[in-house]
Scaffold this motif. Structure first.
Motif, PDB file in Angstrom:
ATOM      1  N   SER A  86      75.341 171.263 -62.266  1.00  0.00           N
ATOM      2  CA  SER A  86      76.717 170.912 -62.635  1.00  0.00           C
ATOM      3  C   SER A  86      77.648 170.711 -61.535  1.00  0.00           C
ATOM      4  O   SER A  86      77.205 171.309 -60.403  1.00  0.00           O
ATOM      5  N   PRO A  87      78.612 170.272 -61.472  1.00  0.00           N
ATOM      6  CA  PRO A  87      79.580 170.049 -60.472  1.00  0.00           C
ATOM      7  C   PRO A  87      80.118 171.479 -59.967  1.00  0.00           C
ATOM      8  O   PRO A  87      80.181 172.024 -58.777  1.00  0.00           O
ATOM      9  N   ALA A  88      80.054 172.603 -60.827  1.00  0.00           N
ATOM     10  CA  ALA A  88      80.464 173.881 -60.606  1.00  0.00           C
ATOM     11  C   ALA A  88      79.517 174.833 -59.472  1.00  0.00           C
ATOM     12  O   ALA A  88      80.076 175.103 -58.723  1.00  0.00           O
ATOM     13  N   VAL A  89      78.173 174.430 -60.170  1.00  0.00           N
ATOM     14  CA  VAL A  89      77.241 174.909 -59.263  1.00  0.00           C
ATOM     15  C   VAL A  89      77.104 174.336 -57.876  1.00  0.00           C
ATOM     16  O   VAL A  89      76.997 175.119 -56.910  1.00  0.00           O
ATOM     17  N   ARG A  90      77.278 173.048 -57.808  1.00  0.00           N
ATOM     18  CA  ARG A  90      77.552 172.235 -56.400  1.00  0.00           C
ATOM     19  C   ARG A  90      78.377 172.732 -55.610  1.00  0.00           C
ATOM     20  O   ARG A  90      78.189 172.987 -54.509  1.00  0.00           O
ATOM     21  N   ARG A  91      79.456 173.002 -56.448  1.00  0.00           N
ATOM     22  CA  ARG A  91      80.908 173.335 -55.384  1.00  0.00           C
ATOM     23  C   ARG A  91      80.401 174.890 -54.883  1.00  0.00           C
ATOM     24  O   ARG A  91      80.819 175.092 -53.690  1.00  0.00           O
ATOM     25  N   LEU A  92      79.924 175.756 -55.780  1.00  0.00           N
ATOM     26  CA  LEU A  92      79.792 176.952 -55.332  1.00  0.00           C
ATOM     27  C   LEU A  92      78.853 177.115 -54.146  1.00  0.00           C
ATOM     28  O   LEU A  92      78.937 177.896 -53.410  1.00  0.00           O
ATOM     29  N   LEU A  93      77.647 176.349 -54.374  1.00  0.00           N
ATOM     30  CA  LEU A  93      76.850 176.202 -53.125  1.00  0.00           C
ATOM     31  C   LEU A  93      77.361 175.580 -52.081  1.00  0.00           C
ATOM     32  O   LEU A  93      77.058 176.128 -50.834  1.00  0.00           O
ATOM     33  N   ALA A  94      78.284 174.601 -52.012  1.00  0.00           N
ATOM     34  CA  ALA A  94      78.935 174.317 -50.896  1.00  0.00           C
ATOM     35  C   ALA A  94      79.914 175.167 -50.258  1.00  0.00           C
ATOM     36  O   ALA A  94      79.980 175.318 -48.912  1.00  0.00           O
ATOM     37  N   VAL A  95      80.801 176.089 -50.833  1.00  0.00           N
ATOM     38  CA  VAL A  95      81.626 176.772 -50.534  1.00  0.00           C
ATOM     39  C   VAL A  95      80.879 178.065 -49.981  1.00  0.00           C
ATOM     40  O   VAL A  95      81.465 178.494 -48.761  1.00  0.00           O
ATOM     41  N   THR A  96      79.890 178.518 -50.502  1.00  0.00           N
ATOM     42  CA  THR A  96      79.142 179.467 -49.692  1.00  0.00           C
ATOM     43  C   THR A  96      78.398 179.020 -48.366  1.00  0.00           C
ATOM     44  O   THR A  96      77.731 179.852 -47.851  1.00  0.00           O
ATOM     45  N   GLY A  97      78.170 177.741 -48.365  1.00  0.00           N
ATOM     46  CA  GLY A  97      77.187 177.224 -47.352  1.00  0.00           C
ATOM     47  C   GLY A  97      75.975 177.222 -47.497  1.00  0.00           C
ATOM     48  O   GLY A  97      74.810 176.855 -46.921  1.00  0.00           O
ATOM     49  N   TRP A  98      75.519 177.936 -48.786  1.00  0.00           N
ATOM     50  CA  TRP A  98      73.994 177.615 -49.150  1.00  0.00           C
ATOM     51  C   TRP A  98      73.541 176.335 -49.532  1.00  0.00           C
ATOM     52  O   TRP A  98      72.126 176.281 -49.882  1.00  0.00           O
ATOM     53  N   ASP A  99      74.268 175.168 -49.563  1.00  0.00           N
ATOM     54  CA  ASP A  99      73.704 173.966 -50.069  1.00  0.00           C
ATOM     55  C   ASP A  99      72.679 173.360 -48.921  1.00  0.00           C
ATOM     56  O   ASP A  99      72.113 172.477 -49.167  1.00  0.00           O
ATOM     57  N   SER A 100      72.862 174.068 -47.730  1.00  0.00           N
ATOM     58  CA  SER A 100      72.106 173.662 -46.617  1.00  0.00           C
ATOM     59  C   SER A 100      70.907 174.544 -46.309  1.00  0.00           C
ATOM     60  O   SER A 100      70.167 174.379 -45.365  1.00  0.00           O
ATOM     61  N   THR A 101      70.480 175.318 -47.392  1.00  0.00           N
ATOM     62  CA  THR A 101      69.536 176.322 -47.323  1.00  0.00           C
ATOM     63  C   THR A 101      68.078 175.550 -47.123  1.00  0.00           C
ATOM     64  O   THR A 101      67.830 174.544 -47.970  1.00  0.00           O
ATOM     65  N   PRO A 102      67.276 175.922 -46.190  1.00  0.00           N
ATOM     66  CA  PRO A 102      65.776 175.232 -46.049  1.00  0.00           C
ATOM     67  C   PRO A 102      65.180 175.128 -47.493  1.00  0.00           C
ATOM     68  O   PRO A 102      65.181 176.304 -48.065  1.00  0.00           O
ATOM     69  N   GLY A 103      64.599 174.115 -47.622  1.00  0.00           N
ATOM     70  CA  GLY A 103      63.801 174.210 -49.109  1.00  0.00           C
ATOM     71  C   GLY A 103      64.524 174.078 -50.274  1.00  0.00           C
ATOM     72  O   GLY A 103      63.944 173.795 -51.333  1.00  0.00           O
ATOM     73  N   LEU A 104      65.998 173.763 -50.331  1.00  0.00           N
ATOM     74  CA  LEU A 104      66.686 173.406 -51.361  1.00  0.00           C
ATOM     75  C   LEU A 104      67.169 172.076 -51.056  1.00  0.00           C
ATOM     76  O   LEU A 104      67.676 171.521 -50.269  1.00  0.00           O
ATOM     77  N   LEU A 105      67.070 171.347 -52.466  1.00  0.00           N
ATOM     78  CA  LEU A 105      67.533 169.993 -52.540  1.00  0.00           C
ATOM     79  C   LEU A 105      68.387 169.948 -53.725  1.00  0.00           C
ATOM     80  O   LEU A 105      67.773 170.347 -54.755  1.00  0.00           O
ATOM     81  N   ILE A 106      69.493 169.477 -53.542  1.00  0.00           N
ATOM     82  CA  ILE A 106      70.408 169.378 -54.803  1.00  0.00           C
ATOM     83  C   ILE A 106      70.483 167.838 -55.126  1.00  0.00           C
ATOM     84  O   ILE A 106      71.032 166.950 -54.364  1.00  0.00           O
ATOM     85  N   SER A 107      69.829 167.335 -56.358  1.00  0.00           N
ATOM     86  CA  SER A 107      69.779 165.853 -56.652  1.00  0.00           C
ATOM     87  C   SER A 107      70.855 165.525 -57.324  1.00  0.00           C
ATOM     88  O   SER A 107      71.577 166.351 -58.216  1.00  0.00           O
TER      89      SER A 107
END
Length: 107
Positions: A86-107
């Motif tokens: 969801s957009p909310a999950v994407r936003r939370l991951l971006a705000v925390t910086g966790w969207d760039s975690t190795p092994g994680l792909l947000i499709s």
């Protein structure tokens, strides 16, 4: 097989694609259910894990931490793919910086 807690979190394994469908709400009170299911998939499989969060109503930071930790434990080239997220999950991951975690792909 459906793993369910009283807090309305449902974690259902899927085979095509290999992964989990998570619905309801994941929070501090029930995030261990998701952690256990992801741990089993990491240990048993050798392919990417797709996490379907399309019907997830809510996830708190403890739930996101479970997802990020699972992605970080995967040996390359395996990935934890959030599809859909969801957009909310994407936003939370971006705000925390966790969207760039190795092994994680947000499709």
């Amino acid at each position: 097989m459906i793993f369910e807690t009283g807090d309305q979190a449902h974690v259902t394994p899927t085979s095509h694609p290999y992964g989990l469908r998570v619905t309801g709400e994941v929070d501090h009170g029930n995030h261990q259910r998701l952690a256990g299911a992801l741990h089993g998939m990491i240990r048993e499989g050798d392919q990417d894990i797709r996490l379907d969060l399309g019907e997830l109503a809510f996830i708190d930071v403890s739930g996101l931490r479970v997802i990020v930790a699972a992605a970080a434990r995967l040996s390359p080239p395996r990935r934890l793919i959030l599809d859909p997220a969801s957009p909310a999950v994407r936003r939370l991951l971006a705000v925390t910086g966790w969207d760039s975690t190795p092994g994680l792909l947000i499709s």
